[in-house]
Design a protein around this motif. Structure first.
Motif, PDB file in Angstrom:
ATOM      1  N   LYS A 285       0.843  -1.206   0.000  1.00 42.30           N
ATOM      2  CA  LYS A 285       0.000   0.000   0.000  1.00 42.30           C
ATOM      3  C   LYS A 285       0.872   1.248   0.000  1.00 42.30           C
ATOM      4  CE  LYS A 285      -3.628  -2.328   2.535  1.00 42.30           C
ATOM      5  NZ  LYS A 285      -4.302  -2.437   3.828  1.00 42.30           N
ATOM      6  N   GLN A 286       1.917   1.232   0.835  1.00 41.86           N
ATOM      7  CA  GLN A 286       2.835   2.373   0.878  1.00 41.86           C
ATOM      8  C   GLN A 286       3.506   2.569  -0.479  1.00 41.86           C
ATOM      9  OE1 GLN A 286       3.708   4.743   3.503  1.00 41.86           O
ATOM     10  NE2 GLN A 286       4.376   5.612   1.551  1.00 41.86           N
ATOM     11  N   ALA A 287       3.911   1.464  -1.110  1.00 42.43           N
ATOM     12  CA  ALA A 287       4.559   1.546  -2.419  1.00 42.43           C
ATOM     13  C   ALA A 287       3.611   2.113  -3.475  1.00 42.43           C
ATOM     14  CB  ALA A 287       5.077   0.172  -2.839  1.00 42.43           C
ATOM     15  N   VAL A 288       2.342   1.715  -3.441  1.00 49.34           N
ATOM     16  CA  VAL A 288       1.354   2.236  -4.390  1.00 49.34           C
ATOM     17  C   VAL A 288       1.125   3.732  -4.146  1.00 49.34           C
ATOM     18  CG1 VAL A 288      -1.099   2.154  -5.027  1.00 49.34           C
ATOM     19  CG2 VAL A 288       0.232   0.036  -4.891  1.00 49.34           C
ATOM     20  N   ALA A 289       0.985   4.127  -2.884  1.00 49.49           N
ATOM     21  CA  ALA A 289       0.787   5.548  -2.565  1.00 49.49           C
ATOM     22  C   ALA A 289       1.981   6.377  -3.029  1.00 49.49           C
ATOM     23  CB  ALA A 289       0.547   5.723  -1.068  1.00 49.49           C
ATOM     24  N   THR A 290       3.174   5.863  -2.818  1.00 49.27           N
ATOM     25  CA  THR A 290       4.384   6.571  -3.260  1.00 49.27           C
ATOM     26  C   THR A 290       4.434   6.641  -4.778  1.00 49.27           C
ATOM     27  OG1 THR A 290       5.589   5.913  -1.267  1.00 49.27           O
ATOM     28  CG2 THR A 290       6.913   6.526  -3.185  1.00 49.27           C
ATOM     29  N   ALA A 291       4.105   5.554  -5.460  1.00 44.82           N
ATOM     30  CA  ALA A 291       4.117   5.530  -6.924  1.00 44.82           C
ATOM     31  C   ALA A 291       3.142   6.547  -7.499  1.00 44.82           C
ATOM     32  CB  ALA A 291       3.789   4.125  -7.424  1.00 44.82           C
ATOM     33  N   ILE A 292       1.956   6.625  -6.929  1.00 46.52           N
ATOM     34  CA  ILE A 292       0.959   7.588  -7.407  1.00 46.52           C
ATOM     35  C   ILE A 292       1.437   9.009  -7.152  1.00 46.52           C
ATOM     36  CG2 ILE A 292      -1.362   8.494  -6.987  1.00 46.52           C
ATOM     37  CD1 ILE A 292      -2.233   5.531  -6.549  1.00 46.52           C
ATOM     38  N   THR A 293       1.923   9.258  -5.953  1.00 49.11           N
ATOM     39  CA  THR A 293       2.396  10.600  -5.604  1.00 49.11           C
ATOM     40  C   THR A 293       3.523  11.032  -6.529  1.00 49.11           C
ATOM     41  OG1 THR A 293       1.754  10.292  -3.302  1.00 49.11           O
ATOM     42  CG2 THR A 293       3.384  12.015  -3.762  1.00 49.11           C
ATOM     43  N   GLU A 294       4.532  10.187  -6.672  1.00 53.44           N
ATOM     44  CA  GLU A 294       5.682  10.538  -7.504  1.00 53.44           C
ATOM     45  C   GLU A 294       5.304  10.648  -8.977  1.00 53.44           C
ATOM     46  OE1 GLU A 294       8.656   7.639  -6.437  1.00 53.44           O
ATOM     47  OE2 GLU A 294       9.118   8.683  -4.549  1.00 53.44           O
ATOM     48  N   GLY A 295       4.394   9.801  -9.441  1.00 55.17           N
ATOM     49  CA  GLY A 295       3.941   9.885 -10.826  1.00 55.17           C
ATOM     50  C   GLY A 295       3.195  11.173 -11.105  1.00 55.17           C
ATOM     51  N   HIS A 296       2.318  11.552 -10.186  1.00 57.65           N
ATOM     52  CA  HIS A 296       1.563  12.793 -10.365  1.00 57.65           C
ATOM     53  C   HIS A 296       2.503  13.993 -10.398  1.00 57.65           C
ATOM     54  CE1 HIS A 296      -2.100  15.253 -10.238  1.00 57.65           C
ATOM     55  NE2 HIS A 296      -1.305  16.117  -9.618  1.00 57.65           N
ATOM     56  N   VAL A 297       3.435  14.035  -9.454  1.00 59.59           N
ATOM     57  CA  VAL A 297       4.379  15.146  -9.378  1.00 59.59           C
ATOM     58  C   VAL A 297       5.259  15.192 -10.635  1.00 59.59           C
ATOM     59  CG1 VAL A 297       6.380  16.043  -8.098  1.00 59.59           C
ATOM     60  CG2 VAL A 297       4.346  15.268  -6.858  1.00 59.59           C
ATOM     61  N   ALA A 298       5.726  14.037 -11.110  1.00 58.41           N
ATOM     62  CA  ALA A 298       6.596  13.989 -12.285  1.00 58.41           C
ATOM     63  C   ALA A 298       5.920  14.549 -13.530  1.00 58.41           C
ATOM     64  CB  ALA A 298       7.057  12.552 -12.538  1.00 58.41           C
ATOM     65  N   VAL A 299       4.640  14.254 -13.699  1.00 59.05           N
ATOM     66  CA  VAL A 299       3.939  14.693 -14.912  1.00 59.05           C
ATOM     67  C   VAL A 299       3.424  16.119 -14.789  1.00 59.05           C
ATOM     68  CG1 VAL A 299       1.933  14.276 -16.405  1.00 59.05           C
ATOM     69  CG2 VAL A 299       3.332  12.354 -15.622  1.00 59.05           C
ATOM     70  N   THR A 300       2.893  16.485 -13.622  1.00 60.58           N
ATOM     71  CA  THR A 300       2.229  17.788 -13.494  1.00 60.58           C
ATOM     72  C   THR A 300       3.106  18.884 -12.906  1.00 60.58           C
ATOM     73  OG1 THR A 300       1.375  17.411 -11.258  1.00 60.58           O
ATOM     74  CG2 THR A 300       0.027  16.604 -13.136  1.00 60.58           C
ATOM     75  N   GLY A 301       4.149  18.503 -12.164  1.00 56.80           N
ATOM     76  CA  GLY A 301       4.973  19.498 -11.494  1.00 56.80           C
ATOM     77  C   GLY A 301       4.354  20.018 -10.208  1.00 56.80           C
ATOM     78  N   ALA A 302       3.232  19.441  -9.793  1.00 54.70           N
ATOM     79  CA  ALA A 302       2.566  19.878  -8.558  1.00 54.70           C
ATOM     80  C   ALA A 302       3.448  19.556  -7.351  1.00 54.70           C
ATOM     81  CB  ALA A 302       1.217  19.178  -8.409  1.00 54.70           C
ATOM     82  N   PRO A 303       3.321  20.330  -6.283  1.00 48.50           N
ATOM     83  CA  PRO A 303       4.070  20.009  -5.066  1.00 48.50           C
ATOM     84  C   PRO A 303       3.641  18.650  -4.512  1.00 48.50           C
ATOM     85  CG  PRO A 303       3.173  22.239  -4.942  1.00 48.50           C
ATOM     86  CD  PRO A 303       2.551  21.576  -6.139  1.00 48.50           C
ATOM     87  N   VAL A 304       4.580  17.938  -3.924  1.00 50.40           N
ATOM     88  CA  VAL A 304       4.312  16.594  -3.403  1.00 50.40           C
ATOM     89  C   VAL A 304       3.194  16.613  -2.353  1.00 50.40           C
ATOM     90  CG1 VAL A 304       6.084  16.611  -1.593  1.00 50.40           C
ATOM     91  CG2 VAL A 304       5.425  14.467  -2.668  1.00 50.40           C
ATOM     92  N   TYR A 305       3.105  17.677  -1.573  1.00 51.82           N
ATOM     93  CA  TYR A 305       2.100  17.716  -0.515  1.00 51.82           C
ATOM     94  C   TYR A 305       0.685  17.913  -1.048  1.00 51.82           C
ATOM     95  CZ  TYR A 305       2.397  22.828  -0.870  1.00 51.82           C
ATOM     96  OH  TYR A 305       2.382  24.114  -1.318  1.00 51.82           O
ATOM     97  N   TYR A 306       0.526  18.112  -2.340  1.00 52.14           N
ATOM     98  CA  TYR A 306      -0.808  18.212  -2.925  1.00 52.14           C
ATOM     99  C   TYR A 306      -1.488  16.848  -3.033  1.00 52.14           C
ATOM    100  CZ  TYR A 306      -0.866  23.051  -4.741  1.00 52.14           C
ATOM    101  OH  TYR A 306      -0.912  24.399  -4.881  1.00 52.14           O
TER     102      TYR A 306
END
Length: 144
Positions: A18-39
């Protein structure tokens, strides 16, 4: 803030998974959109296998990602979904063909986080600077 809900059969992911999936989603979103990680917010729902159906028939071999995100272009949405599926597959061991992703675009003016209406893309710094101090402190804890 994008909110991703992950629906998966009960016990298909370990605590670490679960932690790995949450991290993957967070990092993927940030990589594509440039949004801050805390979003990025991720909520994982474990569903009893006998509650999962496709085409009216029992089917529990997939994972569904539903993201409520700020409206973007179809090209950015396509890149984002592709990146999320790739990263989540790597993190979870699920076959990419069985990780389904739906993005639901929301106008920033329809989102409120930390007592402030959400900014348009590119306006994150000014938005952050206008937040109350207690919200900034909470964000700093998330950032680490």
């Amino acid at each position: 803030m994008p909110t991703y809900q992950v629906f998966v059969g009960r016990d298909r992911l370990t605590k670490e998974g679960k932690q790995a999936v949450a991290t993957a989603i967070t990092e993927g979103h940030v990589a594509v959109t440039g949004a801050p990680v805390y979003y990025v917010q991720v909520i994982i729902h474990e569903v009893p296998e006998d509650n999962l159906f496709i085409g009216g028939k029992p089917f529990s071999g997939h994972m569904w990602l539903r993201g409520d995100v700020r409206c973007r272009t179809p090209e950015v949405d396509g890149r984002l979904m592709t990146e999320l599926v790739k990263r989540v597959s790597r993190a979870s061991g699920f076959d990419r063909a069985f990780i389904w992703c739906d993005l639901c675009g929301i106008e920033p003016t329809d989102i409120m986080k930390f007592e402030a209406v959400f900014p348009s893309a590119g306006e994150e710094k000014a938005w952050y600077e206008g937040l109350p101090d207690r919200a900034k402190k909470a964000i700093e804890k998330i950032r680490g």
